[in-house]
Design an enzyme around this catalytic site. Structure first.
Site, PDB file in Angstrom:
ATOM      1  N   ARG B 239       0.866  -1.165   0.000  1.00 53.03           N
ATOM      2  CA  ARG B 239       0.000   0.000   0.000  1.00 53.03           C
ATOM      3  C   ARG B 239       0.915   1.229   0.000  1.00 53.03           C
ATOM      4  NH1 ARG B 239      -3.405  -2.606  -1.612  1.00 53.03           N
ATOM      5  NH2 ARG B 239      -5.401  -3.214  -0.732  1.00 53.03           N
ATOM      6  N   GLU B 268      -3.658   7.814  -4.241  1.00 49.37           N
ATOM      7  CA  GLU B 268      -4.083   7.430  -5.585  1.00 49.37           C
ATOM      8  C   GLU B 268      -5.371   8.155  -5.963  1.00 49.37           C
ATOM      9  OE1 GLU B 268      -4.337   3.161  -5.441  1.00 49.37           O
ATOM     10  OE2 GLU B 268      -2.307   3.025  -4.648  1.00 49.37           O
ATOM     11  N   HIS B 286      -1.784   0.849  -9.725  1.00 42.95           N
ATOM     12  CA  HIS B 286      -2.414  -0.108  -8.805  1.00 42.95           C
ATOM     13  C   HIS B 286      -3.111  -1.238  -9.560  1.00 42.95           C
ATOM     14  CE1 HIS B 286      -4.232  -0.514  -4.509  1.00 42.95           C
ATOM     15  NE2 HIS B 286      -4.038  -1.685  -5.057  1.00 42.95           N
TER      16      HIS B 286
END
Lengths: 314, 319
Positions: B239, B268, B286
């Site tokens: 993460r 993000e 991602h």
């Protein structure tokens, strides 16, 4: 070493190698000569060694122009730029750089497979353009478990297989003859291999027999979901056929480190998102290029000291 | 004749996985979609969520204590992914609410992608592809040299489902593996380091494969990056907040570490613009887990969990 021994380097390949050759021999840089004809007229008699690579080596013409040539030491494992028969005829020794580059080339093959199947380069391009928005996505193709077919199960082919196995990829191969000590599935024709794998890797030597070994039939057999990885030589693949298959969707994708006419790359490939194109960097790490250079130097020194060559081919 | 009523499933987000399989979900469950309602979520939940027993969220749709209070019948929280850092786990535990994720279905693809990112950074695959496509090869001749992967010391932060798969893959490339994890794993052949700084000191490459928790937020900080050193490479498929992102950017821009492969970021879809001009980073949106096959398996796992839940059978992938 005798600084009067003339060594002709066919093209630029490694500054480190140039430095080391300069220290030991009289190094001539072929590409820096304003006129090759003139250069040969003056210096041919003093040249006893040629250092070549994947781009330029020693063809029949050059060998004939160097009457005192004793050894061709290639800064590569591939020998397709050297007229081996002519060397054999004339008693000229030939060496290459096997083993030291095996791992890097195999690593790159896997890197290309992942880059193509998972669209890593495309993703990077996308983010760099500032296009990433919340909620957008693309699903790509899983790599683990894909069937990998290898053309040529030599040092590099085996290293590719070992790495792909760690991703649970079933391995099959084509070779001139079946290899006795492997559990990998053998196919007696490249078409059979291509029909039974998801990713086809070219890892054999380039010879007159293997030129265009990946042709239209093989590409069609690999199919619209298949991926071709070329870490061998450009001429292994019929390049115009490859390009049209990719453009028409008859082939699923390609990872290419080599091309028929380097450094030219077919421009139709530039707009495709299912290809990854590299400028012949298979052995392109500092560690490996230095190791290759050391092997070239080691072979030349051994020859001129009348010792056994380190990695002779002829 | 009574029509069998489909069980209710409250969907927050919506998760990308849900978008892909919405039709299939809708044939099995009555879907409640607060994200399509003009009502604010709180009001929607108060109005429509009273009998909801199961909800589906994902990494970007937080499940907070406040939200749980609005759903008195809730007994199951499912996330359409692996990470559960967006769910108030202690509160779920307190309320007797089961939490389910997609189990192990995404770990292979994530491990594959992590290895792909590393090879790309070391061997300059994306940079080389850019070089070729803009026609620079004939003009500039040989491309710059990369770095050999074989023999490198690889440090894995979090030797779980993903980390162990990364380790197994990289062994085949001749890498030497060591790790830091909350607990030492007794039967693995890799060296254990008790903290991430020591791991970094003894590694050329760090893989971030752990989950995001209070303890791992900004785990990879200035000290760790200094310990990793100028030749160090970081790959993050965990993460974004596990790394102190502004420090990372500084280290990369100033050449205090050698490169990075990043699939996740602190905010993000915002990515620090300083990274766009660097050739020694690979930045992806991602998608390490995003394959057709993984999504198909994830869908099946979620449905299996829901079917088990609604038939009072044991859950398949409880967290």
């Amino acid at each position: 070493m005798d600084a009067s021994i003339g060594v002709l380097m066919a093209c630029p390949m490694s500054l480190y190698l140039e430095q080391e050759l300069d220290k030991r021999f009289k190094l001539y840089r072929f590409w820096a000569q304003p006129s090759r004809q003139e250069f040969l007229k003056i210096h041919a008699e003093s040249i006893r060694a040629v250092v070549g690579n994947a781009t330029a080596g020693a063809d029949a013409e050059l060998i004939d122009a160097l009457p005192k040539l004793e050894i061709v030491s290639s800064f590569s494992v591939g020998l397709d730029k050297i007229d081996l028969n002519k060397c054999k005829e004339k008693g000229i020794r030939v060496t290459n750089t096997p083993d030291v580059l095996t791992e890097d080339v195999a690593d790159l093959a896997i890197g290309l497979m992942l880059a193509v199947l998972r669209r890593i380069c495309e993703c990077d391009k996308y983010v760099r353009k500032g296009l990433w928005k919340m909620g957008d996505f693309k699903l790509t193709t899983k790599f683990s478990g894909k069937r990998v077919g290898i053309i040529g199960l030599g040092r590099i082919g085996l290293a590719v297989a070992k790495r792909a196995e760690a991703f649970d990829c079933p391995i099959s191969y084509y070779s001139r003859s079946e290899k006795p000590n492997t559990n990998y599935k053998y196919h007696s024709s490249v078409i059979d291999l291509a029909s039974n794998c998801d990713i086809l890797v070219v890892a054999c030597a380039l010879t007159p027999e293997t030129r265009h070994i990946v042709n239209r039939e093989v590409i069609n057999a690999l199919g619209p979901k298949g991926v071709l990885i070329n870490i061998g030589r450009g001429p292994h693949v019929d390049e115009p056929e490859l390009v049209s298959a990719l453009v028409e969707g008859r082939l699923g994708g390609a990872g290419l480190d080599v091309f028929e006419k380097e450094p030219e790359v077919p421009e139709q490939l530039f707009s495709l998102d299912n290809v990854v194109l590299l400028p012949h960097v298979g052995s392109g790490t500092l560690e490996t290029r230095n190791a290759m250079a050391d092997l070239v130097i080691g072979n030349l020194e051994a020859h001129f000291l009348n010792k056994p060559l380190l990695t002779p081919v002829v | 004749m009574d029509i069998v009523k489909l069980p209710e499933l409250l969907v927050l987000g919506p998760p990308i996985l849900f978008k892909v399989y919405e039709r299939e979900f809708s044939t099995k469950f009555h879907i409640l979609k607060p994200y399509e309602s003009p009502l604010p979520t709180e009001i929607y939940l108060q109005t429509h969520g009273q009998s909801v027993r199961a909800l589906l969220c994902y990494g970007k749709s937080p499940v907070t204590a406040q939200m749980l209070r609005l759903l008195p019948s809730l007994q199951l929280v499912m996330t359409a992914g692996t990470g559960v850092n967006q769910i108030d786990l202690p509160e779920c535990r307190r309320l007797g609410i089961s939490v389910v994720n997609t189990g192990d279905v995404f770990s292979e693809d994530t491990a594959d992608y992590a290895v792909g990112l590393l090879i790309d950074v070391l061997r300059k695959i994306s940079a080389g592809d850019r070089h070729v496509r803009r026609g620079a090869w004939p003009v500039h001749g040989d491309f710059s040299l990369g770095v050999k992967l074989g023999g490198k010391q690889v440090g894995i932060v979090g030797l779980g489902n993903i980390g162990s798969k990364v380790a197994r893959r990289l062994e085949a490339f001749g890498c030497i593996i060591s790790y830091n994890s909350r607990t030492k794993k007794s039967s693995v052949p890799y060296s254990f380091y008790p903290n991430v700084c020591e791991l970094a000191l003894n590694s050329n490459i760090l893989f971030i494969c752990c989950s995001l928790t209070e303890q791992t937020r900004h785990l990879i900080n200035k000290d760790v990056m200094t310990a990793l050193g100028k030749d160090g490479i970081i790959v993050n498929v965990g993460r974004g907040p596990i790394i102190d992102e502004s420090e990372l950017v500084k280290f990369l821009v100033e050449g205090e570490i050698a490169g990075a492969g990043l699939d996740v970021f602190e905010n993000e879809p915002t990515v620090p613009k300083e990274l766009f001009g660097l050739d020694n980073v690979v930045i992806t949106p991602h998608r390490a887990a995003f394959t057709q096959q993984a999504f198909f398996e994830a869908f099946n796992v979620l449905v299996a969990n829901l079917e088990a839940f609604f038939s009072n059978k044991p859950l398949i992938t409880p967290v």
